[in-house]
Each structure stands twice: as C-alpha cells, then as structure tokens.
Scaffold this motif. Structure first.
Motif, short mmCIF file in Angstrom:
data_model
loop_
_atom_site.label_atom_id
_atom_site.label_comp_id
_atom_site.label_asym_id
_atom_site.label_seq_id
_atom_site.Cartn_x
_atom_site.Cartn_y
_atom_site.Cartn_z
N GLU A 146 0.87 -1.17 0.00
CA GLU A 146 0.00 0.00 0.00
C GLU A 146 0.91 1.22 0.00
OE1 GLU A 146 -2.74 -0.11 3.29
OE2 GLU A 146 -3.37 -2.14 2.84
N GLN A 147 0.79 2.02 -1.04
CA GLN A 147 1.65 3.21 -1.14
C GLN A 147 0.78 4.46 -1.13
OE1 GLN A 147 5.00 3.66 -1.30
NE2 GLN A 147 4.93 5.84 -1.85
N LEU A 148 1.25 5.46 -0.46
CA LEU A 148 0.56 6.75 -0.39
C LEU A 148 0.10 7.22 -1.77
CD1 LEU A 148 0.13 9.36 1.49
CD2 LEU A 148 2.16 10.21 0.31
N SER A 149 -1.19 7.56 -1.88
CA SER A 149 -1.74 7.96 -3.18
C SER A 149 -2.52 9.26 -3.11
CB SER A 149 -2.69 6.88 -3.70
OG SER A 149 -2.02 5.68 -3.83
N GLY A 150 -2.79 9.68 -1.90
CA GLY A 150 -3.58 10.89 -1.76
C GLY A 150 -3.57 11.32 -0.33
N VAL B 15 5.60 -1.74 -6.34
CA VAL B 15 4.96 -0.73 -5.48
C VAL B 15 3.48 -0.67 -5.84
CG1 VAL B 15 4.95 1.69 -4.77
CG2 VAL B 15 7.12 0.59 -5.35
N VAL B 16 2.65 -1.11 -4.90
CA VAL B 16 1.21 -1.15 -5.13
C VAL B 16 0.58 0.02 -4.37
CG1 VAL B 16 -0.88 -2.57 -4.89
CG2 VAL B 16 1.34 -3.67 -5.28
N HIS B 17 -0.17 0.83 -5.08
CA HIS B 17 -0.72 2.05 -4.46
C HIS B 17 -2.08 1.81 -3.85
CE1 HIS B 17 2.12 5.26 -5.94
NE2 HIS B 17 2.58 4.14 -6.47
N PHE B 18 -2.27 2.39 -2.67
CA PHE B 18 -3.56 2.31 -1.98
C PHE B 18 -4.31 3.60 -2.21
CE2 PHE B 18 -6.52 2.77 1.50
CZ PHE B 18 -7.05 1.50 1.61
#
Ligand code: GLA
Ligand code: ZN
Length: 656
Positions: free
Chosen positions: A299-303, A335-338
C-alpha cells in the motif's frame, strides 16, 4: 519492476470494473491487489462459496495484462459468523468482548475462527490454484500481536508458560512473584496482564505475554501459508505489515513467507526543524532488513490521508512519484498504491486513493501516470540489491520492554536509530536496519542503540564482532534487563561493561530538559532525555557533561576491545551530534563518504554485481544541484551527466 493498485471490486458497480481495468492498463499499472476484506461476498452463507464475481474481476484484469495478488479475507469475518460464534471475538483487558462492526475483531487463537479461516483459505486457494493471473497471496491484513484475553487465549498462555518454565515454581522465580504476594500456587491463577493501571503490572509477565501473542501471530501466518502452499505450490506468499502499537516480532512472522510487504504512508509535511525530520527511508530500510532481501510495497501513499483522524495535507507535487521511487531506491521492486479509487462509502472514504470521489483524472493521477511511464527505464535495476557497510540493530524484545516501562519523558526506542540513520544518510551511505540476532560479519560499523533486554547469544556475538575488528556503537539503557525483563544486579551496562570499558556510576533521566556536552575536540552539543554518568575502566573519554552536578564526568567513551573498537554514548543527542559522530567513525573505518550534500538529499546504491545504480532523491521542498564525481549515465534522462539538478521530491538514477 511493477507499479500496481489496490482495488476493491466489491465496493463498485460492476459497470466500472472493465473501464477501470482498461484505464489502469493504459496508465501502466501491471498489478492489482483484490479481495482483501471481502469474506461476506466470498462466503455469503456458511459453507456456500461464491467466487463468480471475483473470477470475473480477475478475468477482466488478466485480459488487460494486469497480474493479480489475492488476499485471504480473514481480517473481516462476516457478521453471520460472529452471530453464530461470538466466542471468536477478541476480548479486551476488561474481560469484555470488543464491539464488532468495524474490522479485525477476530481472535486469531480461537479454534473455531481458525477452522473457518482455514476453510475459506483452502476453498479460495484451491479455486485459484493454477490461475496464471494470480501471482501472489497476501495473508490477512496488518497483523498485530493482539492482546486478546478470551478464555482460549488465557488457556493457551498458561500452557505456553508451562511449556517454557516447566513448573509454577519456576514461573514464580522467573517473574519475581514474591513482590506484592504475586506468587501463583496453581496454574489456574495465571492471567494475562489485564490489571489496571497497566503500568503497575509485572514487567516480566508483560514481556512474556507479548512473546506469547507475537508467537501466536507468527503461528497464524504459518498456518494459513501452509494451506496456501499445499494448494498453490510455488506461489509467492506475503502479509502486509506496518509500524503499529502491538508490533509482533516481524523477523519471526515473516520467517516462512517469501517476501516482506509494507504499507508505506510517508508524512507529506517536511518539518522545518532538522531534529524533527526523519526520512521515511528509515522505515524502508527496516522493511528490507526483515528478510535482508528486496521487498514490496503493498500500500503506497496515493492521496491525502484521514478517516478516523482529521484529514492531513494532500501530497505535494512530486511526492506521489517521488515517494514511490524512494521505495524502489531502498529495494522495493513492486509498489502497489492504496488505492485506485477513493471509497465513496464506509469508514475510509476520506483516505484518498489515486482518483478522487468524482473519478476525474486529477493532478495525482497525472503524476502517478508519469511514474508508471518511468518504470520501463528502471528495468535494468530490477532485482539489483543493496549492500551496506553499516548496520543498525533492532531488537523487538527491547522495543516491547521499553513500551512496558517508558524510561523517561521523550525517550523512544526508535528515535536514536532514526538519528543514526539520518546521520549516515547525510553522507550518502547505504544503511541496513536488521535484527540484533542477524549475522554481522559483512559490516564495518554496527550501531546497537539501547540494547535493553539481554540476549546471551547476541551479547556473545557483539563481543566476538568487536574482538575480531568490528566497530560497535552502543548507547544508554543497554544491558539493563535480563531475559525475563528483570534488572541485572551489576553496574550498567552490565553484560557490556567489559566490552565498552566503562561503567555507569549513576544515571539522571532528565526527560524533556536539555543539557550540554563538551567534546574533546572543542565542539559542544545539546543532550536530552538520559544522562549516564560514566567511570572509565579501560575506555577513554571523548566528551564530558558540561553542566549539572556531574559536570566533567564522561558522557561518550571509546574502548579498544580485541582488534576492534566499542563506543558508548551515555546520553541522547540531537541531529548535529549524530552527524558529527557518524562522519568521524566513517572516516576512521575507511568508509567512503560524500560531504556537503544538500539537506534532504538521499543517495542509495543498488548493484547487480556488474553495474551500480545510484539513486539520488531530493526529499526536500527546494531545488538542489549535485556535482557528480565523474560523468554518469542517467536512466531517467537517457543521457550522460556531470551534474544532477532535482526539483522537490525528484529522483535521478545513474549508472556506474
Ligand atoms: C491500512 C490498511 C488498509 C487501509 C489503509 C488506509 O494500511 O491496510 O486497509 O485501511 O490503512 O486507511
Ligand atoms: Zn483470544
């Protein structure tokens, strides 16, 4: 190298799935994580399983060339299960079942829950076995060492203690139960530490209870992973982790998993005060250190973040791309974005994904898209590893013991590690953050802050490491406790006294107040939190306290031990102290060191044995310029360069 997103098909109208998958594919997304919390949709009624909707989603992604990570949905048992078996709900320290209605409420020791968890995992993994779109499994979500006090946990804990100590008498001895008439006369009297106030409970009991709960979490992971392995031989298995209050021993939890995955939400505000700034890179190095291999971001920072807390500022321009690349710089190849879309329902509707509630293609989407387009350029780095000459040691037991008994106001186990990490980062060095039990032979410098709970093997290893020529840095609150979290009857740092060649005559927990230290070379530093007043045995003093009644007493020492060197820092400094200290020992140990890097510049090197790939990241809000020692080829710009110019949060990657 892959960029992905977390997606929750069950939260969206089916008509969006294909549209989303097509846009993802066109954007450059190559992996998606599904089914994380979807138990109620996968087993809507006891024993009746419905994979049709998930099949359809997997199929749509696969048609768009997107690979899938599936999750065991075990974090969120459906309400019918809680209704039928309320005994699977965790019980709090007050003896009452916690309230259901959000998530994560199952007791992972409940034999009934485990049967259901194994069954859904078995059904799912059999169903998807051989599906070539599914490339990995995630077990549960953000597992903790849950301090559950249900009847089963209580019974298991008693058995665990008997297994460890043999008799009630031995437990009494180990816990020092003669204090406050705490002696058990029968096994049935043993309870988890649930008394109030918490701080008055026996620290020996508390540490063992954590060992037990942490071990249960690892056991749970092993149990579900064995089900997955049986049905999907050869598949990659992980669980996604983070830094939480009830941290389990992550080295144990991941021991039989294939890779570590981390939920990465770096703070978006850069503090003005350098003492408050710790690069999130520390956490990334910590995650790589768990298995000492490359890892994933799940889970990578997306917003902007928020939901249970008020919303935090939105990521600044450059941060969506920059922080994903920072993770890659520290060893993440996926890197998978959350998350792809921000939820419009449920408790997390203010924890923003890439697309806002409207679904419009916003600023963050554009940056995310740029990130996806950069990835093919970084393909040569895929799998390249990070070699460090410096390691920082972390002990889960010491961290737990510090949580049980806070030492002084402001003292926080990870803080000194973060200071050291930032100090070595300032000179462009790779740094590993590893278990205190790991092999040290490859390191020139080992930093072991506040090794509080003694582990004989580790103590022996550190002595051997130094006597064979290593450089070790220890700090205050080392060697204080024995394995049972009881105090050692010896002058501190007790088991390390001979190694550091100095001992603590008395100590002063000064908390938030600040004092000063004068170094032999004339420099002055502030110190805080803790002051060990030291007496020299074989060591020499490097710095002395400059005020208080112990003015003139050594605060920092160095000792020759065998062929190596052991430093002891009896206090906690500020950033300037650690920078000065790290710079000096790097020079003494012959580590190459870059001077004068602009503030916030982070350099890491990944190597595949033939080429070095040098990641230069500007983790600051200012433009920076760095002159390279020689002409190098930039993978980002496909051109040779002598100088790197970076905008805020920009990354360059150079080949050497
Ligand atoms: C965690 C969880 C996610 C989600 C995010 C953001 O990392 O794993 O399910 O709750 O936080 O809120
Ligand atoms: Zn329980």
């Amino acid at each position: 190298m892959r960029i992905g997103v977390d997606y929750y098909p069950e939260q969206w109208d089916k008509s969006l799935w294909r549209k989303d998958a097509e846009l993802m594919a066109e954007t450059g997304v190559s992996i998606v994580r599904l089914a994380e919390f979807a138990w109620s949709r996968l087993e809507p009624e006891e024993g009746s399983f419905d994979f049709s909707w998930l099949d359809e989603a997997v199929q749509i992604f696969s048609e768009n060339g997107i690979e899938v990570v599936l999750c065991t949905p075990t974090n969120c048992p459906p309400l019918w299960l809680y209704e039928k078996h309320p005994e699977i709900i965790q019980t709090g320290a007050d003896g009452r079942r916690i309230q259901i209605g959000i998530r994560g409420h199952r007791c992972i020791n409940s034999s009934v829950f485990l049967e259901y968890a194994k069954r859904i995992t078995d059904e799912m993994t059999r169903h998807y076995s051989g599906n070539s779109s599914v490339i990995a499994w995630q077990i549960d979500n953000e597992l903790e060492a849950y301090p559950c006090c249900c009847e089963e946990c209580r019974a298991d804990f008693r058995n665990w203690l008997i297994e460890k100590y043999g008799t009630v008498d031995n437990i009494n001895k180990a816990f020092g139960n003669s204090v406050w008439s705490g002696e058990y006369s029968s096994i049935t009297q043993i309870q988890p530490p649930s008394a109030y106030p918490k701080a008055w409970q026996n620290p020996a009991l508390c540490l063992d209870y954590w060992r037990f709960t942490s071990g249960c979490t690892a056991e749970y992971v092993r149990l579900l992973s064995s089900v997955i392995r049986k049905n999907c031989p050869g598949i990659q298995i992980t669980t996604n982790t983070w830094f939480c209050e009830n941290m389990p021993d992550l080295y144990d939890m991941f021991s039989e998993l294939d890779f570590v995955s981390y939920d990465n939400y770096p703070p978006v505000r850069i503090p003005k005060n350098p003492d408050e700034f710790y690069s999130h890179a520390f956490h990334l190095d910590f995650m790589r250190g768990i298995k000492q291999q490359n890892f994933w971001i799940m889970e990578q920072l997306s917003g902007l973040t928020g939901s249970w807390a008020p919303m935090a500022p939105t990521p600044r321009p450059g941060q969506i791309k920059g922080y994903a690349l920072q993770a890659i710089a520290h060893g993440a190849d996926t890197v998978v974005h959350f998350r792809w879309r921000t939820a419009i329902t449920g408790a997390e509707m203010h924890w923003h994904g890439i697309l806002d509630h409207s679904g419009a293609l916003n600023r963050r989407y554009s940056e995310f898209r740029e990130l996806c387009k950069i990835l093919p350029k970084l393909e040569p780095v895929n799998g390249a590893e990070i070699y460090s000459e410096t390691a920082i040691l972390y002990s889960p037991e010491s961290e737990c013991a510090f949580k049980i008994q806070p030492q002084t106001d402001g003292f926080y186990y990870l803080e000194q590690m973060k200071y050291f990490h930032a100090a070595f980062t300032k000179y462009g060095a790779n740094i590993d953050v590893i278990s205190s039990e790991a092999d040290l032979s490859r390191y020139k410098i080992v930093i072991a802050p506040s090794l509080y709970v003694n582990n004989e093997q580790v103590t022996k290893k550190l002595k051997r490491y130094v006597s064979e020529g290593g450089t070790l840095v220890m700090t205050c609150r080392s060697g204080v406790k024995d394995e049972n979290n009881n105090c050692i009857m010896d002058a501190l740092p007790a088991v390390f006294k001979e190694l550091v060649g100095a001992e603590v005559v008395e100590y002063d927990p000064i908390g938030w107040s600040e004092q000063s230290v004068a170094a032999n070379d004339g420099k002055a530093f502030s110190c805080k939190q803790w002051c060990d007043v030291l007496k020299l045995n074989t060591a020499e003093s490097l710095a002395e306290y400059a005020d208080s009644f112990y003015k003139g007493a050594p605060a920092v020492t160095v000792n020759k031990y065998g062929r190596g060197t052991a430093y002891y820092i009896g206090t906690v400094g500020k950033m300037d102290f650690y920078e000065d200290f790290a710079g000096k020992i790097m020079e003494q140990c012959g580590l190459s060191k870059l001077d004068g890097l602009p503030t916030g510049t982070e350099i890491t090197t990944r190597t595949d044995g033939e080429c070095d790939y040098i990641f230069i990241f500007n983790n600051s809000e200012n433009d920076v310029e760095i002159n390279l020692p020689e002409t190098m080829y930039s993978l980002m710009d496909s051109a040779d360069k002598e100088k790197v110019k970076l905008k805020p949060f920009e990354m360059d990657v150079l080949r050497k």
